[in-house]
Design a protein around this motif. Structure first.
Motif, PDB file in Angstrom:
ATOM      1  N   PRO A  45      13.271  14.234   0.852  1.00 20.43           N
ATOM      2  CA  PRO A  45      14.732  14.059   0.813  1.00 20.43           C
ATOM      3  C   PRO A  45      15.447  15.396   0.639  1.00 20.43           C
ATOM      4  CG  PRO A  45      13.770  13.453  -1.293  1.00 20.43           C
ATOM      5  CD  PRO A  45      12.625  13.886  -0.430  1.00 20.43           C
ATOM      6  N   MET A  46      15.498  16.197   1.728  1.00 21.20           N
ATOM      7  CA  MET A  46      15.956  17.581   1.602  1.00 21.20           C
ATOM      8  C   MET A  46      17.396  17.691   1.083  1.00 21.20           C
ATOM      9  SD  MET A  46      13.348  19.257   2.116  1.00 21.20           S
ATOM     10  CE  MET A  46      14.113  20.858   1.958  1.00 21.20           C
ATOM     11  N   ASP A  47      18.286  16.789   1.559  1.00 24.35           N
ATOM     12  CA  ASP A  47      19.681  16.898   1.096  1.00 24.35           C
ATOM     13  C   ASP A  47      19.789  16.571  -0.396  1.00 24.35           C
ATOM     14  OD1 ASP A  47      18.840  14.403   1.834  1.00 24.35           O
ATOM     15  OD2 ASP A  47      20.805  13.711   2.514  1.00 24.35           O
ATOM     16  N   SER A  53      18.952  20.267  -7.152  1.00 23.03           N
ATOM     17  CA  SER A  53      18.593  21.604  -7.644  1.00 23.03           C
ATOM     18  C   SER A  53      19.797  22.231  -8.346  1.00 23.03           C
ATOM     19  CB  SER A  53      18.157  22.505  -6.494  1.00 23.03           C
ATOM     20  OG  SER A  53      17.021  21.975  -5.882  1.00 23.03           O
ATOM     21  N   ARG A  54      20.960  22.051  -7.730  1.00 21.86           N
ATOM     22  CA  ARG A  54      22.179  22.587  -8.338  1.00 21.86           C
ATOM     23  C   ARG A  54      22.472  21.876  -9.660  1.00 21.86           C
ATOM     24  NH1 ARG A  54      25.497  26.055  -8.951  1.00 21.86           N
ATOM     25  NH2 ARG A  54      24.656  27.178  -7.220  1.00 21.86           N
ATOM     26  N   GLN A  55      22.295  20.543  -9.643  1.00 20.06           N
ATOM     27  CA  GLN A  55      22.550  19.770 -10.883  1.00 20.06           C
ATOM     28  C   GLN A  55      21.621  20.210 -12.020  1.00 20.06           C
ATOM     29  OE1 GLN A  55      22.515  15.490 -10.614  1.00 20.06           O
ATOM     30  NE2 GLN A  55      23.938  15.466  -8.896  1.00 20.06           N
ATOM     31  N   ALA A 275      12.294  19.068 -14.220  1.00 21.26           N
ATOM     32  CA  ALA A 275      13.713  18.714 -14.399  1.00 21.26           C
ATOM     33  C   ALA A 275      14.259  18.117 -13.103  1.00 21.26           C
ATOM     34  CB  ALA A 275      14.506  19.958 -14.814  1.00 21.26           C
ATOM     35  N   LEU A 276      13.830  18.667 -11.967  1.00 20.08           N
ATOM     36  CA  LEU A 276      14.258  18.145 -10.660  1.00 20.08           C
ATOM     37  C   LEU A 276      13.746  16.708 -10.486  1.00 20.08           C
ATOM     38  CD1 LEU A 276      15.678  19.234  -8.087  1.00 20.08           C
ATOM     39  CD2 LEU A 276      13.423  19.826  -7.204  1.00 20.08           C
ATOM     40  N   ALA A 277      12.490  16.504 -10.863  1.00 15.42           N
ATOM     41  CA  ALA A 277      11.903  15.161 -10.761  1.00 15.42           C
ATOM     42  C   ALA A 277      12.643  14.186 -11.675  1.00 15.42           C
ATOM     43  CB  ALA A 277      10.424  15.219 -11.127  1.00 15.42           C
TER      44      ALA A 277
END
Ligand SMILES: Cc1ncc(COP(=O)(O)O)c(C=O)c1O
Length: 391
Positions: A45-47, A53-55, A275-277
């Motif tokens: 899910p690239m988008d 990543s920013r969040q 954190a991304l996960a």
């Protein structure tokens, strides 16, 4: 320096993963690869990854790049515990879910903590090569458990256990790699009862159960015999494998030991990736994205089964998985799939000869593993047609 005296006895026992070697050969341009076992890059899910990543940076700032606890990033453990309860029927608190660097990291830790030289480990035949590779340095003896098209036969397990104590049993019960087979509910219940009766540990490796294209989900063995099962999961197949985020839920008595060995390996899994996960799980992104992955793979699986039915000779049989990434083909006794592989790559079609998935080196000569997650439907049809002509 002399390599012979430099390399440890344990290391000398290690061998290159034959499948990874095959994958190097087959990743040339023009090749249709039914060999890999990897997710299609279109499934990532690239988008969402870009947004999350920013969040992560906005929420955690520099903490996302700091050392963290070996046990894992607390919000991720929390979200995984919630999902395991809701989707898998595993009753678990966040403190009992541990993060590993992929499920492979958990398999490595299991080998280190549990296996002494000569210990007997029960395995399906064929089984996941990466587990054998993780266990081999500790010099176990493998005991092959009988399987059929529904996976492990409970009576075979009981017969083995009544004669030979096993250190543990390693099983991929759902959409197994390499066969695609799934253990039915009734067998799960009988196996759970056997584990409890013989007081023996089972390692349940479950990377594929979320990739279900038909039928109803089945409860994992962990939900049926929680004190006797170490459950291993991963986000590799439902998020992105390069992040290397896996997890495990062990019986309580193994928790501390597994953490101690991970400290010696990598201190902890990447904080940023965890954190991304956690963001992926918390925002319902996984539940929203999973149907897209399923919609991508189901037609590929159907295309492969249809092409096999249309083209393969009648003396060949194959599994009909309802999920996962693999179809397992068995030829007549004595058929040499390795020889077929050599001819197939000259025609730009690759697969993995099945013999690599057996713990003993004599078995499986007449078998092959076909992967359907990478190629598109037209390429799958064409590749199966080419293979059938070579057969
Ligand atoms: C059965 C099984 N276990 C474990 C793994 C390792 O996955 P990861 O380390 O990416 O979670 C794989 C990967 O293909 C697998 O098929």
């Amino acid at each position: 320096m002399q390599t012979q005296s430099l390399i440890a006895d344990r290391t000398n026992r290690m061998s290159v993963n034959a499948i990874r070697e095959i994958l190097k050969v087959v990743s040339q341009p023009g090749m249709t690869s039914l060999a890999g076992g990897i997710p299609a890059p279109e499934s990532f899910p690239m988008d969402i990854i870009q947004k999350l990543s920013r969040q992560v940076i906005d929420t955690y700032g520099s903490m996302a790049f700091q050392y963290g606890p070996t046990e894992g990033f607390a919000p991720l453990r929390q979200h995984l515990a919630d999902r395991l309860k809701k989707k898998k029927g595993i009753q678990v608190s966040p403190e009992n879910v541990f993060i590993s660097s992929g499920s492979q990291g958990a398999l490595d830790a299991v080998g280190k903590v549990l296996i002494s030289k000569g210990d007997k480990i029960g395995v399906e035949s064929p089984t996941y090569l990466g587990a054998i590779q993780a266990f081999d340095p500790y010099e176990p003896d493998y005991v092959t458990l009988a399987t059929d098209e529904k996976g492990l036969i409970p009576e075979s397990l009981e017969t083995v256990l009544s004669r030979t104590p096993l250190k543990f049993i390693y099983l991929v019960p759902t959409f197994q790699n390499p066969t695609g087979r799934t253990l039915p509910m009734e067998r799960r219940e009988r196996i759970a009862a056997i584990l409890t009766r013989y007081d023996v540990l089972l390692i349940e490796d479950d990377p594929y159960s979320d990739l279900r294209y038909d039928g109803e989900p089945l409860k994992p063995l962990k939900a049926l015999a929680p004190d006797h099962v170490l459950y291993i999961g991963t986000l590799s197949k439902v998020f992105a494998p390069g992040l290397r985020v896996g997890f495990y839920v062990p019986p309580a008595l193994l928790e501390d030991w597994l953490v101690i060995v991970k400290q010696g390996v990598d201190l902890h899994t990447s904080t940023f990736n965890q954190a991304l996960a956690a963001k992926y799980l918390s925002g319902n992104h996984l539940e929203q994205h999973l149907p897209h992955i399923i919609a991508l793979y189901k037609p590929k699986k159907d295309a492969m089964l249809e092409a096999l039915a249309n083209h393969f000779p009648t003396e060949f049989t194959w599994s009909r998985p309802k999920g996962g990434m693999f179809v397992w083909v068995e030829g007549p006794p004595g058929y040499d799939m390795e020889a077929l592989y050599q001819r197939a790559i000259k025609k730009n079609v690759a697969f993995v000869p099945g013999k690599y998935f057996f713990a003993d080196s004599q078995s499986g000569m007449e078998t092959m593993r076909l992967n359907f997650s990478m190629a598109d439907e037209a390429a799958i049809h064409a590749a199966i047609h080419i293979l059938s002509r070579l057969l």
